[in-house]
Design a protein around this motif. Structure first.
Motif, PDB file in Angstrom:
ATOM      1  N   HIS A   1     -20.895  35.463  40.734  1.00  0.00           N
ATOM      2  CA  HIS A   1     -20.092  34.290  41.368  1.00  0.00           C
ATOM      3  C   HIS A   1     -20.552  33.013  40.828  1.00  0.00           C
ATOM      4  O   HIS A   1     -20.061  32.276  41.678  1.00  0.00           O
ATOM      5  N   GLY A   2     -21.448  32.346  40.139  1.00  0.00           N
ATOM      6  CA  GLY A   2     -22.031  31.223  39.836  1.00  0.00           C
ATOM      7  C   GLY A   2     -23.159  30.712  40.604  1.00  0.00           C
ATOM      8  O   GLY A   2     -23.122  29.524  40.773  1.00  0.00           O
ATOM      9  N   ARG A   3     -23.603  31.565  42.096  1.00  0.00           N
ATOM     10  CA  ARG A   3     -24.801  31.302  42.552  1.00  0.00           C
ATOM     11  C   ARG A   3     -26.392  31.396  42.036  1.00  0.00           C
ATOM     12  O   ARG A   3     -25.996  32.415  40.379  1.00  0.00           O
TER      13      ARG A   3
ATOM     14  N   LEU B   1     -34.364  31.002  47.227  1.00  0.00           N
ATOM     15  CA  LEU B   1     -34.608  29.941  45.968  1.00  0.00           C
ATOM     16  C   LEU B   1     -34.503  28.264  46.269  1.00  0.00           C
ATOM     17  O   LEU B   1     -34.985  27.332  46.121  1.00  0.00           O
ATOM     18  N   GLU B   2     -33.793  28.218  47.774  1.00  0.00           N
ATOM     19  CA  GLU B   2     -33.343  26.846  48.221  1.00  0.00           C
ATOM     20  C   GLU B   2     -34.576  26.066  48.590  1.00  0.00           C
ATOM     21  O   GLU B   2     -34.036  24.592  48.633  1.00  0.00           O
TER      22      GLU B   2
ATOM     23  N   LEU C   1     -26.093  20.623  40.734  1.00  0.00           N
ATOM     24  CA  LEU C   1     -26.400  20.928  42.055  1.00  0.00           C
ATOM     25  C   LEU C   1     -26.248  19.397  42.637  1.00  0.00           C
ATOM     26  O   LEU C   1     -26.101  18.934  44.046  1.00  0.00           O
ATOM     27  N   THR C   2     -26.952  18.459  41.743  1.00  0.00           N
ATOM     28  CA  THR C   2     -26.504  16.808  42.270  1.00  0.00           C
ATOM     29  C   THR C   2     -25.804  16.285  42.462  1.00  0.00           C
ATOM     30  O   THR C   2     -25.222  15.496  43.375  1.00  0.00           O
TER      31      THR C   2
ATOM     32  N   GLN D   1     -27.983  26.514  50.108  1.00  0.00           N
ATOM     33  CA  GLN D   1     -27.464  28.052  50.282  1.00  0.00           C
ATOM     34  C   GLN D   1     -25.617  29.115  49.683  1.00  0.00           C
ATOM     35  O   GLN D   1     -25.737  29.317  49.145  1.00  0.00           O
ATOM     36  N   ASP D   2     -24.758  28.025  50.107  1.00  0.00           N
ATOM     37  CA  ASP D   2     -23.921  27.764  48.668  1.00  0.00           C
ATOM     38  C   ASP D   2     -23.697  28.312  47.315  1.00  0.00           C
ATOM     39  O   ASP D   2     -22.448  28.446  47.180  1.00  0.00           O
TER      40      ASP D   2
END
Length: 98
Positions: free
Chosen positions: A12-14, A61-62, A34-35, A54-55
């Motif tokens: 899912h690309g997470r 890993l957060e 992420l930025t 988290q999304d």
């Protein structure tokens, strides 16, 4: 050009894994991605940053991702909240109740 971080994601690309230091180009690709999820000039609460991370990444890993974003000067923070370090925050504090 940065390397892809495709090998560090699920179907899912997470983001599911943090690359080792010898794969720093992959780390930079993840941090740049992420930025880009943060709106320039907007101040985020810690809860909003947590939800955003988290999304797009495994919850385990957060903390690592947040530390890397701050240590790498991708995000900045003060008593008002967190924002993209490459843009000046607009407004005094994040909106309450969002």
């Amino acid at each position: 050009m940065f390397k892809s971080f495709e090998g560090f994601t699920d179907d899912h690309g997470r983001i599911t894994a943090w690359p080792s230091h010898r794969r720093s180009q992959h780390q930079m690709a993840i941090l740049d991605y992420l930025t880009g999820l943060f709106e320039p000039g907007r101040i985020y609460t810690a809860a909003e940053v947590s939800t955003l991370l988290q999304d797009h990444a495994d919850a385990a890993l957060e903390a690592t991702l947040l530390d890397e974003l701050l240590d790498g000067d991708y995000l900045a923070q003060d008593e008002r909240g967190l924002w993209r370090a490459d843009s000046r925050p607009t407004g005094g504090s994040p909106a309450q109740g969002e």
